[in-house]
Scaffold this motif. Structure first.
Motif, PDB file in Angstrom:
ATOM      1  N   VAL A 160       0.993  -1.134   0.020  1.00 30.25           N
ATOM      2  CA  VAL A 160      -0.092  -0.123  -0.217  1.00 30.25           C
ATOM      3  C   VAL A 160       0.821   1.197  -0.070  1.00 30.25           C
ATOM      4  CG1 VAL A 160      -1.616   1.284   1.301  1.00 30.25           C
ATOM      5  CG2 VAL A 160      -2.089  -1.211   1.091  1.00 30.25           C
ATOM      6  N   ASN A 161       2.154   1.211   0.794  1.00 30.75           N
ATOM      7  CA  ASN A 161       2.899   2.413   0.941  1.00 30.75           C
ATOM      8  C   ASN A 161       3.634   2.628  -0.496  1.00 30.75           C
ATOM      9  OD1 ASN A 161       2.210   2.977   3.604  1.00 30.75           O
ATOM     10  ND2 ASN A 161       3.962   1.815   4.269  1.00 30.75           N
ATOM     11  N   GLU A 162       4.029   1.488  -1.252  1.00 26.77           N
ATOM     12  CA  GLU A 162       4.419   1.387  -2.644  1.00 26.77           C
ATOM     13  C   GLU A 162       3.670   2.223  -3.723  1.00 26.77           C
ATOM     14  OE1 GLU A 162       7.837   1.505  -4.796  1.00 26.77           O
ATOM     15  OE2 GLU A 162       7.749   1.091  -2.694  1.00 26.77           O
ATOM     16  N   ILE A 163       2.323   1.834  -3.425  1.00 21.56           N
ATOM     17  CA  ILE A 163       1.305   2.135  -4.381  1.00 21.56           C
ATOM     18  C   ILE A 163       1.212   3.614  -4.206  1.00 21.56           C
ATOM     19  CG2 ILE A 163      -0.921   2.177  -5.235  1.00 21.56           C
ATOM     20  CD1 ILE A 163      -0.829  -0.848  -4.535  1.00 21.56           C
ATOM     21  N   GLN A 164       1.023   4.158  -2.657  1.00 24.92           N
ATOM     22  CA  GLN A 164       0.924   5.611  -2.492  1.00 24.92           C
ATOM     23  C   GLN A 164       2.078   6.488  -3.098  1.00 24.92           C
ATOM     24  OE1 GLN A 164       0.297   5.440   1.678  1.00 24.92           O
ATOM     25  NE2 GLN A 164      -1.932   5.294   1.284  1.00 24.92           N
ATOM     26  N   LEU A 165       3.175   5.767  -2.816  1.00 27.81           N
ATOM     27  CA  LEU A 165       4.508   6.641  -3.488  1.00 27.81           C
ATOM     28  C   LEU A 165       4.287   6.639  -5.132  1.00 27.81           C
ATOM     29  CD1 LEU A 165       7.346   5.064  -1.509  1.00 27.81           C
ATOM     30  CD2 LEU A 165       6.336   7.242  -1.303  1.00 27.81           C
ATOM     31  N   TRP A 166       3.861   5.569  -5.693  1.00 30.88           N
ATOM     32  CA  TRP A 166       3.837   5.739  -7.208  1.00 30.88           C
ATOM     33  C   TRP A 166       2.657   6.804  -7.607  1.00 30.88           C
ATOM     34  CZ3 TRP A 166       2.757  -0.441  -8.015  1.00 30.88           C
ATOM     35  CH2 TRP A 166       3.918  -0.845  -8.030  1.00 30.88           C
ATOM     36  N   ALA A 198      -7.509   0.470  -3.374  1.00 26.92           N
ATOM     37  CA  ALA A 198      -9.050  -0.020  -3.026  1.00 26.92           C
ATOM     38  C   ALA A 198      -8.914  -1.772  -3.044  1.00 26.92           C
ATOM     39  CB  ALA A 198     -10.013   0.197  -4.064  1.00 26.92           C
ATOM     40  N   LEU A 199      -8.087  -2.240  -3.990  1.00 27.47           N
ATOM     41  CA  LEU A 199      -7.720  -3.599  -3.959  1.00 27.47           C
ATOM     42  C   LEU A 199      -6.964  -4.371  -2.750  1.00 27.47           C
ATOM     43  CD1 LEU A 199      -8.389  -6.418  -5.738  1.00 27.47           C
ATOM     44  CD2 LEU A 199      -6.194  -5.826  -6.665  1.00 27.47           C
ATOM     45  N   TYR A 200      -5.767  -3.581  -2.313  1.00 23.30           N
ATOM     46  CA  TYR A 200      -5.015  -4.067  -1.283  1.00 23.30           C
ATOM     47  C   TYR A 200      -5.757  -3.737  -0.046  1.00 23.30           C
ATOM     48  CZ  TYR A 200      -1.508  -5.939  -4.285  1.00 23.30           C
ATOM     49  OH  TYR A 200      -1.014  -6.799  -5.405  1.00 23.30           O
ATOM     50  N   THR A 201      -6.291  -2.656   0.060  1.00 23.69           N
ATOM     51  CA  THR A 201      -6.962  -2.261   1.503  1.00 23.69           C
ATOM     52  C   THR A 201      -8.509  -2.522   1.624  1.00 23.69           C
ATOM     53  OG1 THR A 201      -7.614  -0.067   0.710  1.00 23.69           O
ATOM     54  CG2 THR A 201      -5.366  -0.097   1.405  1.00 23.69           C
ATOM     55  N   GLU A 202      -8.877  -3.443   0.572  1.00 27.34           N
ATOM     56  CA  GLU A 202     -10.508  -3.548   0.603  1.00 27.34           C
ATOM     57  C   GLU A 202     -11.312  -2.580   0.807  1.00 27.34           C
ATOM     58  OE1 GLU A 202      -9.970  -6.525   3.789  1.00 27.34           O
ATOM     59  OE2 GLU A 202      -8.837  -7.880   2.643  1.00 27.34           O
ATOM     60  N   GLY A 203     -10.930  -1.337   0.338  1.00 31.31           N
ATOM     61  CA  GLY A 203     -11.565  -0.129   0.119  1.00 31.31           C
ATOM     62  C   GLY A 203     -11.515   0.875   1.499  1.00 31.31           C
ATOM     63  N   ASP A 204     -10.746   0.497   2.324  1.00 35.58           N
ATOM     64  CA  ASP A 204     -10.879   1.296   3.379  1.00 35.58           C
ATOM     65  C   ASP A 204      -9.371   2.057   3.816  1.00 35.58           C
ATOM     66  OD1 ASP A 204     -11.253  -0.990   6.092  1.00 35.58           O
ATOM     67  OD2 ASP A 204      -9.652  -0.438   4.968  1.00 35.58           O
ATOM     68  N   GLY A 205      -8.323   1.921   3.038  1.00 38.66           N
ATOM     69  CA  GLY A 205      -6.997   2.201   3.446  1.00 38.66           C
ATOM     70  C   GLY A 205      -6.718   3.661   2.716  1.00 38.66           C
ATOM     71  N   MET A 206      -7.592   3.831   1.484  1.00 41.62           N
ATOM     72  CA  MET A 206      -7.193   5.042   0.844  1.00 41.62           C
ATOM     73  C   MET A 206      -7.471   6.311   1.659  1.00 41.62           C
ATOM     74  SD  MET A 206      -8.084   4.298  -2.928  1.00 41.62           S
ATOM     75  CE  MET A 206      -9.602   5.200  -2.904  1.00 41.62           C
ATOM     76  N   GLU A 207      -8.830   6.507   2.042  1.00 38.97           N
ATOM     77  CA  GLU A 207      -9.024   7.784   2.746  1.00 38.97           C
ATOM     78  C   GLU A 207      -8.149   8.005   4.104  1.00 38.97           C
ATOM     79  OE1 GLU A 207     -11.452   4.799   2.550  1.00 38.97           O
ATOM     80  OE2 GLU A 207     -12.094   5.652   0.694  1.00 38.97           O
TER      81      GLU A 207
END
Length: 178
Positions: A13-19, A35-44
């Protein structure tokens, strides 16, 4: 076993956020992967933390700029040219930062207010040096600051600047007439 799985997921998730921040992938792809890796709740949560950190940093920088400006004006024996240069650079830096934060859709309120206060302090200091404390020169300087605030408020659609400039001009007129 579960902590290893969670730490791998956090790393991904951290790597995708850096991307996403570096624009290495299109934003919608990054959002999908998050959304896939956090099952929808990690982005916010991560986006809210980033916004909060940026806001705190911006506010801290604005307050520091005001205090440093006061220190430069009242507690140093620098020449007026050097004081003016330092204060003008602060004003420019704060305005550029405000424009940047506006484009990022964050509130630049404190940045613009700090820039206006520093500009007011600098213009008063310059007026005192040039006109030797002449009240006429000071009135002209204060009116110019009020008109600048009104103009900035109208140009950038900042109602609080227009209102502040208008209120300052009215109070200055009342003070002169009394």
């Amino acid at each position: 076993m579960k902590t290893v799985k969670n730490s791998r997921k956090e790393l991904i998730v951290n790597e995708i956020q850096l991307w996403k921040q570096a624009n290495m992938l299109p934003e919608q792809y990054c959002d999908y992967l998050l959304a896939l890796y956090t099952e929808g709740d990690g982005m916010e949560h991560s986006d809210q933390k980033n916004v909060k950190k940026k806001t705190m940093l911006k506010d801290f920088a604005s307050i520091c700029a005001i205090f440093i400006s006061l220190f430069v004006i009242y507690f140093t024996e620098l020449s007026i040219v050097l004081q003016t240069t330092i204060l003008a650079s602060f004003v420019g830096l704060l305005v550029v930062s405000g424009i940047y934060y506006t484009k990022k859709q964050l509130s630049p309120l404190l940045l613009y207010m700090a820039a206006a206060c520093i500009l007011l302090l600098a213009s008063i200091e310059i007026t005192e040096e040039l006109f030797g404390g002449s009240s006429f020169g000071m009135y002209i300087t204060l009116f110019l600051n009020c008109f600048l605030w009104i103009g900035a408020g109208l140009k950038w659609k900042l109602g609080y600047f227009s209102l502040s400039g208008l209120a300052g001009g009215i109070l200055l007129i009342i003070f002169i007439l009394l």
